[in-house]
Design a protein around this motif. Structure first.
Motif, PDB file in Angstrom:
ATOM      1  N   VAL A   1     -15.384 -18.508  22.914  1.00  0.00           N
ATOM      2  CA  VAL A   1     -16.450 -18.441  21.906  1.00  0.00           C
ATOM      3  C   VAL A   1     -15.976 -17.664  20.679  1.00  0.00           C
ATOM      4  O   VAL A   1     -16.178 -18.096  19.530  1.00  0.00           O
ATOM      5  CB  VAL A   1     -17.728 -17.809  22.504  1.00  0.00           C
ATOM      6  CG1 VAL A   1     -18.745 -17.504  21.424  1.00  0.00           C
ATOM      7  CG2 VAL A   1     -18.325 -18.724  23.564  1.00  0.00           C
ATOM      8  N   LEU A   2     -15.315 -16.537  20.906  1.00  0.00           N
ATOM      9  CA  LEU A   2     -14.844 -15.720  19.776  1.00  0.00           C
ATOM     10  C   LEU A   2     -13.701 -16.383  19.021  1.00  0.00           C
ATOM     11  O   LEU A   2     -13.620 -16.283  17.794  1.00  0.00           O
ATOM     12  CB  LEU A   2     -14.441 -14.332  20.262  1.00  0.00           C
ATOM     13  CG  LEU A   2     -15.594 -13.486  20.808  1.00  0.00           C
ATOM     14  CD1 LEU A   2     -15.077 -12.141  21.305  1.00  0.00           C
ATOM     15  CD2 LEU A   2     -16.687 -13.290  19.774  1.00  0.00           C
ATOM     16  N   LEU A   3     -12.824 -17.090  19.738  1.00  0.00           N
ATOM     17  CA  LEU A   3     -11.764 -17.844  19.065  1.00  0.00           C
ATOM     18  C   LEU A   3     -12.362 -18.917  18.170  1.00  0.00           C
ATOM     19  O   LEU A   3     -11.947 -19.080  17.010  1.00  0.00           O
ATOM     20  CB  LEU A   3     -10.820 -18.479  20.089  1.00  0.00           C
ATOM     21  CG  LEU A   3      -9.766 -19.427  19.513  1.00  0.00           C
ATOM     22  CD1 LEU A   3      -8.816 -18.669  18.589  1.00  0.00           C
ATOM     23  CD2 LEU A   3      -9.005 -20.114  20.635  1.00  0.00           C
ATOM     24  N   ALA A   4     -13.343 -19.639  18.665  1.00  0.00           N
ATOM     25  CA  ALA A   4     -13.989 -20.689  17.875  1.00  0.00           C
ATOM     26  C   ALA A   4     -14.660 -20.104  16.629  1.00  0.00           C
ATOM     27  O   ALA A   4     -14.527 -20.653  15.530  1.00  0.00           O
ATOM     28  CB  ALA A   4     -15.014 -21.434  18.720  1.00  0.00           C
ATOM     29  N   ALA A   5     -15.364 -18.986  16.802  1.00  0.00           N
ATOM     30  CA  ALA A   5     -16.053 -18.371  15.660  1.00  0.00           C
ATOM     31  C   ALA A   5     -15.060 -17.867  14.612  1.00  0.00           C
ATOM     32  O   ALA A   5     -15.273 -18.037  13.408  1.00  0.00           O
ATOM     33  CB  ALA A   5     -16.931 -17.227  16.149  1.00  0.00           C
TER      34      ALA A   5
END
Length: 88
Positions: free
Chosen positions: A53-57
């Motif tokens: 999730v943090l990589l995508a954001a």
């Protein structure tokens, strides 16, 4: 406020909309290449890991910022070429 700045407002708004669409498409393509998955995770997707999730954001934010800066700068440069005045 300068007249050139006022005149540039509608152009800037249109360029902002276009840059958002371009950035969205770039992010989707980049995500498919990086993770080999069709859909990027949402922050509330309970079946995805925090790291994903943090990589995508992070990736999405970087792509949106770079695309917006590129389009804004190109628009301002074009206005200067046409009018002789920097719109900012």
């Amino acid at each position: 406020m300068k007249a050139s700045r006022i005149a540039y407002k509608p152009v800037g708004l249109a360029l902002g909309a276009v840059s958002g669409m371009v950035a969205g498409a770039l992010f989707k393509k980049t995500w498919k290449v990086v993770v080999r998955d069709e859909d990027a995770p949402d922050a509330t997707d309970e079946h995805r890991a925090w790291s994903e999730v943090l990589l995508a954001a992070t990736l999405q934010g970087a792509i949106f910022a770079a695309t917006k800066a590129t389009v804004d700068r190109a628009g301002a440069t074009a206005v200067r070429r046409l009018t002789g005045t920097w719109p900012g």
